[in-house]
Write a protein that holds these residues in place. Structure first.
Motif, PDB file in Angstrom:
ATOM      1  N   LYS A 220     -43.486  23.910  71.764  1.00  0.00           N
ATOM      2  CA  LYS A 220     -44.263  24.874  70.972  1.00  0.00           C
ATOM      3  C   LYS A 220     -44.969  25.935  71.808  1.00  0.00           C
ATOM      4  O   LYS A 220     -45.274  27.006  71.311  1.00  0.00           O
ATOM      5  CB  LYS A 220     -45.299  24.129  70.143  1.00  0.00           C
ATOM      6  N   PRO A 303     -37.225  25.467  65.626  1.00  0.00           N
ATOM      7  CA  PRO A 303     -35.785  25.518  65.866  1.00  0.00           C
ATOM      8  C   PRO A 303     -35.064  24.166  65.920  1.00  0.00           C
ATOM      9  O   PRO A 303     -33.904  24.118  66.344  1.00  0.00           O
ATOM     10  CB  PRO A 303     -35.715  26.188  67.240  1.00  0.00           C
ATOM     11  N   GLU A 304     -35.691  23.060  65.491  1.00  0.00           N
ATOM     12  CA  GLU A 304     -35.013  21.761  65.613  1.00  0.00           C
ATOM     13  C   GLU A 304     -33.696  21.721  64.819  1.00  0.00           C
ATOM     14  O   GLU A 304     -32.714  21.104  65.253  1.00  0.00           O
ATOM     15  CB  GLU A 304     -35.906  20.622  65.114  1.00  0.00           C
TER      16      GLU A 304
HETATM   17  N1  GLY Z   1     -40.780  23.459  64.884  1.00  0.00           N
HETATM   18  C1  GLY Z   1     -41.844  23.036  64.089  1.00  0.00           C
HETATM   19  C2  GLY Z   1     -41.719  23.298  62.648  1.00  0.00           C
HETATM   20  O1  GLY Z   1     -40.704  23.722  62.162  1.00  0.00           O
HETATM   21  O2  GLY Z   1     -42.692  23.048  61.931  1.00  0.00           O
END
Ligand code: GLY
Length: 437
Positions: A220, A303-304
């Motif tokens: 983050k 971006p996961e």
């Molecule tokens: N990458 C964190 C979110 O989408 O909240």
């Protein structure tokens, strides 16, 4: 198995939605005849784009009817909290995402904390604060760093980790009295700080059955070494190396009690559950690490998503449609193959003020093919008057590499990154560093 060929509408327009679009394109639910629509979408998507507000339920319903949409997929949380899913479902259109009551798990931190307490889901001890005196009392019980969370949706800007009590009280004052986040900060959660390693796990669910995606971790902070201001996420990778059996712990201690709690509370939850988790070290004399919930979200992460979906060995469209229709049990369980790593290319200055409209070089499809196992997902881009793709947001692109190993995925991602450029582009060079220790 469902053999209908359907049209799909995706709500949202960032990198997450581009990745969903890419995976859905390969789904058998389209066949030769299916159409992909996005609202508002982005120029990277091979889809029909509709310039409507995805939170406007009537506009979404109109587009869905006009284009005979057979599945609506919500990307971001705002349409879910606004109840777009309720409106679509009551009109008989399958919708992937919870209704407004389920979306409260993300829409209100206080709702989520009380839910977890009520249903025995592990989470940090907390206090709900409505006045500065409440905040003073909650802070006095704790040691730094303090954790302060605005109750409502704050576009990723609602969590604060001050190191001193004076700083913490100033933040509480800004939120409660100066209203820097508007009504989102009119009530606060102050909770115990957890020292561990963060992990994200997504479960596609129809409220009863679930299918897990690869565990992921995002980065983050804006700069290398996890330094600098918090952002929406500067990169991510999957799968994360986790202790043996830890995913079973997540299912037993978090996912199953959450689904049981939703049912008990009469909430019909269909969509994805984002479990933002902390892996806590074993207590003295114990050998097993603990899990604790940092937050729930009611949508995929960005971006996961860009790194998790390319690994899913099943058919995303089949799973989403089945979840939306409450028959996920019919979808075979399957694994997640390989590794993926994504690097966010951001505008200079992000997450602070930044300039836009810089032309982006290096997006040619041939480059994706030349550097195997790579994809470029658009987040903040648009076409200018002459048709060029230019920067239009803080997070501009997510460049993803996939491979048989973590190193292969990372090396491919960074090779593809080096072929892209725009004025003042910045990105982190150390995505995935925690996997290398
Ligand atoms: N990458 C964190 C979110 O989408 O909240």
């Amino acid at each position: 198995m469902n053999d209908k060929k359907i049209n799909v509408l995706i709500l949202g327009g960032g990198g997450r939605e581009h990745a969903i679009a890419r995976s859905l394109r390969a789904s058998e639910i389209f066949g030769a005849a299916g159409e992909l629509h996005c609202a508002p979408g982005n120029p990277g998507m091979e889809a029909t784009l509709h310039a409507i507000d995805p939170c406007d339920a009537e506009a979404v319903l109109r587009i869905s009817r006009e284009h005979a949409i057979g599945l609506v997929v919500a990307g971001p949380e705002a349409p879910l909290v606004a109840g777009v899913g309720n409106r679509l479902r009551e009109s008989g259109i399958p919708f992937f995402g919870p209704g407004a009551s389920g979306a409260m798990l993300e829409g209100s931190k206080i709702f989520a904390k009380n839910f977890m307490q009520r249903h025995g889901v592990p989470t940090a001890l907390f206090d709900v604060c409505e006045t500065l005196d409440d905040c003073r009392a909650a802070l006095a019980k704790r040691k730094p760093p303090y954790v302060i969370k605005a109750d409502g949706l704050a576009a990723g800007k609602g969590v604060f980790l001050p190191d001193t009590e004076a700083e913490a009280l100033a933040i509480c004052d800004d939120l409660l009295n100066k209203k820097i986040l508007g009504e989102a900060g009119s009530r606060l959660v102050i909770e115990d700080f957890m020292r561990g390693r963060e992990l994200t796990v997504f479960a596609i669910t129809d409220g009863t059955s679930y299918r897990l995606l690869a565990p992921s971790r995002d980065h983050k902070r804006a700069y290398d070494g996890d330094k600098g201001p918090n952002t929406g996420g500067m990169g991510a990778y999957a799968p994360v190396r986790i202790p043996d059996g830890f995913l079973d712990t997540v299912v037993r201690c978090v996912l199953e009690p959450t689904l049981a709690g939703l049912k008990k509370d009469g909430i019909d939850y269909r969509g994805v559950l984002y479990m933002g988790l902390m892996i806590l070290p074993p207590d003295e004399g114990e050998t097993e690490p603990y899990v604790s919930v940092v937050e729930y979200n009611v949508r995929f992460g960005d971006p996961e998503t860009q790194v998790v979906l390319p690994l899913y060995a099943g058919d995303l469209g089949v799973a989403m449609l089945a979840a939306a229709e409450g028959r996920l049990r019919e979808v075979p369980k399957c694994g997640n193959d390989g590794h993926a790593l994504g690097v966010v290319l951001a505008s200079g200055g992000y997450p602070g003020p930044f300039e836009k409209n810089f032309p982006i070089e290096g997006l040619d499809k041939e480059l994706d093919a030349k550097i195997p196992g790579t994809s470029v997902f658009h987040s903040g881009t648009k076409r200018d008057a002459s048709g060029r793709i230019v920067t239009a947001g803080g997070r501009v692109l997510t460049v993803v590499g996939t491979g048989a190993t973590f190193n292969e995925a990372r090396d491919r991602a960074y090779e593809r990154v080096r072929a892209i450029s725009f004025e003042h582009m910045h990105y982190r060079n150390d995505i995935g560093w925690s996997e290398e220790e």
